[in-house]
Write a protein that holds these residues in place. Structure first.
Motif, mmCIF file in Angstrom:
data_model
loop_
_atom_site.group_PDB
_atom_site.id
_atom_site.type_symbol
_atom_site.label_atom_id
_atom_site.label_comp_id
_atom_site.label_asym_id
_atom_site.label_seq_id
_atom_site.Cartn_x
_atom_site.Cartn_y
_atom_site.Cartn_z
ATOM 1 N N THR A 101 0.849 -1.190 0.000
ATOM 2 C CA THR A 101 0.000 0.000 0.000
ATOM 3 C C THR A 101 0.883 1.237 0.000
ATOM 4 O O THR A 101 1.827 1.340 0.792
ATOM 5 N N LYS B 78 -8.053 10.799 1.769
ATOM 6 C CA LYS B 78 -7.985 11.802 2.835
ATOM 7 C C LYS B 78 -9.347 12.475 2.989
ATOM 8 O O LYS B 78 -9.776 12.781 4.084
ATOM 9 N N LYS C 282 -4.364 6.495 -0.703
ATOM 10 C CA LYS C 282 -3.506 5.322 -0.590
ATOM 11 C C LYS C 282 -3.955 4.336 -1.652
ATOM 12 O O LYS C 282 -5.154 4.107 -1.835
ATOM 13 N N TRP D 247 -7.890 4.181 0.297
ATOM 14 C CA TRP D 247 -8.078 5.200 1.331
ATOM 15 C C TRP D 247 -8.038 6.565 0.671
ATOM 16 O O TRP D 247 -7.256 6.792 -0.262
ATOM 17 N N MET E 290 -13.322 5.319 -4.166
ATOM 18 C CA MET E 290 -12.864 4.208 -3.317
ATOM 19 C C MET E 290 -12.998 2.912 -4.108
ATOM 20 O O MET E 290 -14.059 2.616 -4.660
#
Length: 145
Positions: free
Chosen positions: A31, A58, A40, A56, A85
């Motif tokens: 990751t 932010k 991420k 992920w 996502m």
């Protein structure tokens, strides 16, 4: 007896650490945190190729809609509705020499796909490059802890 158990326990713990597979210096799986620190990306094997998916964000909620962020920069109206996502960013990323993979990368910031090359700069740095013709630009992602 307690001293012998402590030594045995430490010996077993040391063996377990040594027995852990070492992460190869040129292994892109894992990751990664983007250079901007806003996402991420989990890179893993997809057969002989690599996949890279957003795991992920932010800012996972779009402040304008108060709903999960979607791929709204995509020119295809149907694709523009898909969530960021889980979005696959690496497309057909295949081995292309020692410590180099080539394919396409999708850029959700502009909704476009680019020719791409990735390589591991060191065990904790992934160089990601996107190209339009001979003009290339890139950034360095860091391994997420």
């Amino acid at each position: 007896m307690t001293g012998k158990l402590n030594v045995l326990g430490l010996s077993i713990a040391a063996l377990m650490i040594v027995a852990q597979p070492a992460l190869a210096a040129d292994d892109p799986t894992g990751t990664w945190l983007t250079q901007a620190g806003d996402a991420k990306i989990k890179v893993g094997k997809c057969g002989a190729n690599l996949c890279g998916n957003v795991v992920w964000l932010k800012q996972p909620i779009d402040p304008g809609t108060a709903k999960p962020a979607v791929d709204d920069k995509n020119p295809d109206r149907e694709l523009a509705k898909r969530p960021i996502m889980g979005l696959q960013l690496f497309i057909g990323m295949h081995p292309d020499g020692a410590n180099r993979w080539s394919g396409k990368i999708y850029n959700a910031d502009d909704g476009q796909s680019y020719d791409s090359h990735i390589s591991v700069a060191d065990p904790d740095a992934l160089k990601v490059e996107g190209c339009v013709g001979a003009l290339c630009g890139g950034e360095t992602w860091t391994r997420a802890k």
